[in-house]
Each structure stands twice: as C-alpha cells, then as structure tokens.
Design an enzyme around this catalytic site. Structure first.
Site, PDB file in Angstrom:
ATOM      1  N   TYR A   1       1.057  -1.147   0.201  1.00 22.99           N
ATOM      2  CA  TYR A   1       0.114   0.033  -0.006  1.00 22.99           C
ATOM      3  C   TYR A   1       0.749   1.122   0.123  1.00 22.99           C
ATOM      4  O   TYR A   1       0.641   2.182  -0.741  1.00 22.99           O
ATOM      5  CB  TYR A   1      -0.821  -0.012   1.133  1.00 22.99           C
ATOM      6  CG  TYR A   1      -1.766   1.384   1.463  1.00 22.99           C
ATOM      7  CD1 TYR A   1      -2.896   1.334   0.555  1.00 22.99           C
ATOM      8  CD2 TYR A   1      -1.884   2.015   2.276  1.00 22.99           C
ATOM      9  CE1 TYR A   1      -4.004   2.307   0.527  1.00 22.99           C
ATOM     10  CE2 TYR A   1      -2.499   3.091   2.556  1.00 22.99           C
ATOM     11  CZ  TYR A   1      -3.675   3.344   1.600  1.00 22.99           C
ATOM     12  OH  TYR A   1      -4.624   4.084   1.854  1.00 22.99           O
TER      13      TYR A   1
ATOM     14  N   LYS B   1       1.242   4.214  -2.840  1.00 22.56           N
ATOM     15  CA  LYS B   1       0.680   5.573  -2.587  1.00 22.56           C
ATOM     16  C   LYS B   1       2.066   6.386  -2.732  1.00 22.56           C
ATOM     17  O   LYS B   1       1.909   7.622  -3.234  1.00 22.56           O
ATOM     18  CB  LYS B   1       0.259   5.585  -1.092  1.00 22.56           C
ATOM     19  CG  LYS B   1      -1.076   4.864  -0.992  1.00 22.56           C
ATOM     20  CD  LYS B   1      -2.220   5.635  -1.774  1.00 22.56           C
ATOM     21  CE  LYS B   1      -3.544   4.964  -1.672  1.00 22.56           C
ATOM     22  NZ  LYS B   1      -4.570   5.533  -2.341  1.00 22.56           N
TER      23      LYS B   1
HETATM   24  P1  NAP Z   1     -13.293   2.400   1.105  1.00 16.80           P
HETATM   25  O1  NAP Z   1     -14.399   2.875   2.237  1.00 16.80           O
HETATM   26  O2  NAP Z   1     -12.691   0.847   1.323  1.00 16.80           O
HETATM   27  O3  NAP Z   1     -13.942   2.644  -0.372  1.00 16.80           O
HETATM   28  C1  NAP Z   1     -13.071   2.164  -1.525  1.00 16.80           C
HETATM   29  C2  NAP Z   1     -13.750   2.542  -2.854  1.00 16.80           C
HETATM   30  O4  NAP Z   1     -12.982   2.225  -3.905  1.00 16.80           O
HETATM   31  C3  NAP Z   1     -15.419   2.016  -2.846  1.00 16.80           C
HETATM   32  O5  NAP Z   1     -16.004   2.991  -3.737  1.00 16.80           O
HETATM   33  C4  NAP Z   1     -14.769   0.752  -3.990  1.00 16.80           C
HETATM   34  O6  NAP Z   1     -16.018   0.421  -4.644  1.00 16.80           O
HETATM   35  C5  NAP Z   1     -13.795   1.468  -4.638  1.00 16.80           C
HETATM   36  N1  NAP Z   1     -12.933   0.321  -5.231  1.00 16.80           N
HETATM   37  C6  NAP Z   1     -12.442  -0.702  -4.560  1.00 16.80           C
HETATM   38  N2  NAP Z   1     -11.561  -1.563  -5.642  1.00 16.80           N
HETATM   39  C7  NAP Z   1     -11.632  -0.968  -6.812  1.00 16.80           C
HETATM   40  C8  NAP Z   1     -11.436  -1.553  -8.078  1.00 16.80           C
HETATM   41  N3  NAP Z   1     -10.844  -2.334  -8.093  1.00 16.80           N
HETATM   42  N4  NAP Z   1     -11.883  -0.591  -9.260  1.00 16.80           N
HETATM   43  C9  NAP Z   1     -12.644   0.594  -9.060  1.00 16.80           C
HETATM   44  N5  NAP Z   1     -13.060   0.802  -7.626  1.00 16.80           N
HETATM   45  C10 NAP Z   1     -12.892   0.290  -6.643  1.00 16.80           C
HETATM   46  O7  NAP Z   1     -12.023   3.440   1.095  1.00 16.80           O
HETATM   47  P2  NAP Z   1     -11.721   4.866   1.596  1.00 16.80           P
HETATM   48  O8  NAP Z   1     -11.301   4.550   2.987  1.00 16.80           O
HETATM   49  O9  NAP Z   1     -13.070   5.771   1.565  1.00 16.80           O
HETATM   50  O10 NAP Z   1     -10.599   5.462   0.700  1.00 16.80           O
HETATM   51  C11 NAP Z   1     -10.682   5.951  -0.406  1.00 16.80           C
HETATM   52  C12 NAP Z   1      -9.083   6.412  -0.773  1.00 16.80           C
HETATM   53  O11 NAP Z   1      -8.654   7.030   0.276  1.00 16.80           O
HETATM   54  C13 NAP Z   1      -8.461   5.099  -1.166  1.00 16.80           C
HETATM   55  O12 NAP Z   1      -7.572   5.552  -2.339  1.00 16.80           O
HETATM   56  C14 NAP Z   1      -7.624   5.195  -0.032  1.00 16.80           C
HETATM   57  O13 NAP Z   1      -6.467   4.480  -0.051  1.00 16.80           O
HETATM   58  C15 NAP Z   1      -7.452   6.289   0.575  1.00 16.80           C
HETATM   59  N6  NAP Z   1      -7.008   6.794   1.796  1.00 16.80           N
HETATM   60  C16 NAP Z   1      -8.151   6.271   2.931  1.00 16.80           C
HETATM   61  C17 NAP Z   1      -7.784   6.778   4.035  1.00 16.80           C
HETATM   62  C18 NAP Z   1      -8.601   6.251   5.567  1.00 16.80           C
HETATM   63  O14 NAP Z   1      -8.262   6.128   6.425  1.00 16.80           O
HETATM   64  N7  NAP Z   1      -9.768   5.719   5.208  1.00 16.80           N
HETATM   65  C19 NAP Z   1      -6.277   7.034   4.405  1.00 16.80           C
HETATM   66  C20 NAP Z   1      -5.652   7.471   3.625  1.00 16.80           C
HETATM   67  C21 NAP Z   1      -5.942   7.402   2.185  1.00 16.80           C
HETATM   68  P3  NAP Z   1     -17.090  -0.781  -4.072  1.00 16.80           P
HETATM   69  O15 NAP Z   1     -17.798  -0.082  -3.091  1.00 16.80           O
HETATM   70  O16 NAP Z   1     -17.819  -0.979  -5.442  1.00 16.80           O
HETATM   71  O17 NAP Z   1     -16.065  -1.813  -3.600  1.00 16.80           O
END
Ligand code: NAP
Length: 244
Positions: free
Chosen positions: A151, A155
């Site tokens: 991961y 990133k």
């Molecule tokens: P999340 O709640 O797990 O949601 C992930 C999203 O990505 C969902 O809409 C999912 O679609 C979609 N997705 C997963 N695999 C995919 C694929 N193969 N093709 C297209 N779409 C796909 O994640 P989140 O926490 O909101 O994170 C969103 C972004 O922020 C990510 O890039 C993550 O790395 C980054 N981020 C998150 C955090 C955190 O603490 N949450 C921190 C730093 C960075 P489905 O619903 O259809 O599965």
C-alpha cells in the site's frame, strides 16, 4: 438530460467512504458528477444519492471495464474536466507472508488503475485547455507502515506520478495534485481493532481521526478556480500526524 454547460467531475470509488463524500461535495459545488462503483448496485446507489450525477460501473484493474466506461462517456457526450482518482484498496501483510496476489492487487488497483483512467481522460482536458487531476494518496506513502509495504509503495508512487504529470500537462492548463489523508473514518479503517484506533488517536496531534468530509473539502478546493496556481503538490489532510 445532461447540462453540457456544467463542468463534469469523475470520481472513482464513489460508492462509499471518502469517494462518496467527494462526489457529494462536488455536486454541492455545482459539478455534474460521474461516480464509479465496482457493481451495478453500487452504481445505482451513487446515482440515487447524487442530485446531479451518474453512477457507472468501473473496475480499475480491468481494461475491458475501463473501455466500457470510456464508451459510456462518449455515448453520453461527457468529457470530465476534473478527475479524482480515489478508488483504492489495502491487502495488509508482513513482507515475509505477503503473497504475489496481495502485492499485485494493491499495485494494480491503486497505481496501474490511476495510470489507465488518467490516460483515458486526459485527452478531453487537453482539448478543453482546462483540467484538474486529483490523486488520493495517503500519509502512509511517506510515513511507511509496518504490514503495508504494498500500500505505501503504491501511494508513494502516486506522488511521483503526480509530479511528472504536473510538469507534462502544465502547458495545457491542467493541474495535477495529490491529497494525502491521514487516518479517516471509513470501511478501510473500521476494520482496525479498538487498541489500534486508540494508538492512532494518541499519535495524531489533533487527537482524533478525520472524517471523509474533511478530505472532500480539500479536493473541492483543488478542483476549483482558487487552486489554479497549485500543481505538482501533495497536500496532507492528517490532523498533524508527522512522519517518523
Ligand atoms: P473504502 O471505504 O474502502 O472505499 C473504497 C472505494 O474504492 C469504494 O468505492 C470501492 O468500490 C472502490 N474500489 C475498490 N476496488 C476498486 C476497483 N478495483 N476498481 C474501482 N473501484 C474500486 O475506502 P476509503 O477509506 O474511502 O478510501 C478511499 C481512498 O482514500 C483510497 O485511495 C484510500 O487508499 C485513501 N485513503 C484512505 C484513508 C482512510 O483512513 N480511510 C487514509 C488515507 C488514504 P465498491 O464499493 O464497489 O467496492
């Protein structure tokens, strides 16, 4: 009927978490938003939630799925001016236990997917001589985190991609930036144990994890005219979490 005088933003992974908050925020800011999910049900849910928007199916790992998306956009005469590369996954493991699949899935989704989607949409922005590409990175891209070598590698790579594209596309008035969240409440972080969450809160100067709207606010700023002179940057939204 799509109003062609309104700017279009495409948000990958808009079905939940940070992507959903970004999509809703951009609609509030006046964009027509195309939000993607990996399933039909997810795409339908997005469309219901967005007042001015479209839900479409996209698996960023699949060339076929990507081609279908481009075809749908072409048929509907939609050319996104703003691209938010938000879709991302984790497959955590210590390096000695990490399988090729865990490594590959994360790189394929978080990095190669961004390459494909960006390549497919950048031509329209180039023609329009206006564009915003916003990649969602992570504090872990710089900080590193035990068990997240796949991961954090994906990133960190996004930040390099951002800087190169910013240089390449500047002459076309397209800005490219990364927003790097710290720990944000979502399905991704809900899977952490209470002890892990307490430890995280202790390390964050603001004493709490963020919420998706706080990330969406930064994305919305970068998507707008006020950010016209910002490109090639990584903006951290992490409550002051410092890098070790
Ligand atoms: P999340 O709640 O797990 O949601 C992930 C999203 O990505 C969902 O809409 C999912 O679609 C979609 N997705 C997963 N695999 C995919 C694929 N193969 N093709 C297209 N779409 C796909 O994640 P989140 O926490 O909101 O994170 C969103 C972004 O922020 C990510 O890039 C993550 O790395 C980054 N981020 C998150 C955090 C955190 O603490 N949450 C921190 C730093 C960075 P489905 O619903 O259809 O599965």
């Amino acid at each position: 009927m799509i109003d062609t005088s309104v700017k279009v933003a495409l948000v990958s992974g808009a079905s939940r978490g940070i992507g959903e908050a970004i999509a809703l925020r951009l609609v509030r800011e006046g964009f027509f938003v195309v939000g993607t999910a990996t399933s039909n049900e997810g795409a339908q849910r997005i469309e219901k939630k967005l007042e001015k928007g479209l839900g479409v199916v996209l698996d960023v790992r699949s060339r076929e799925s990507m081609e279908n998306l481009f075809l749908t956009l072409k048929e509907k005469n939609i050319s996104p001016a703003v691209l938010v590369n938000n879709a991302g996954i984790t497959r955590d493991n210590l390096i000695l236990r990490m399988s090729d699949e865990e490594w590959g899935d994360v790189l394929e989704t978080n990095l190669n997917g961004v390459f494909r989607l960006t390549k497919g949409l950048v031509r329209g922005m180039t023609r329009a001589r206006w564009g915003r590409i916003i990649n969602i990175g992570s504090v872990v891209g710089r900080m590193g985190n035990s068990g997240q070598s796949n991961y954090s590698a994906s990133k960190a790579a996004l930040e390099g991609l951002t800087r190169s594209l910013a240089a390449e596309l500047a002459s076309r008035n397209i800005t490219v930036n990364t927003v790097a969240p710290g720990f944000v409440i979502s399905d991704m972080t809900n899977s952490l144990s209470e002890a892990q969450q307490d430890e995280i809160n202790r390390r964050i100067p603001l004493g709490r994890v963020g919420n998706p709207d706080e990330v969406a606010g930064c994305v919305s700023f970068l998507a707008g005219e006020d950010a016209s002179y910002i490109t090639g940057q990584t903006i951290s939204v992490n409550g002051g979490l410092s890098f070790i």
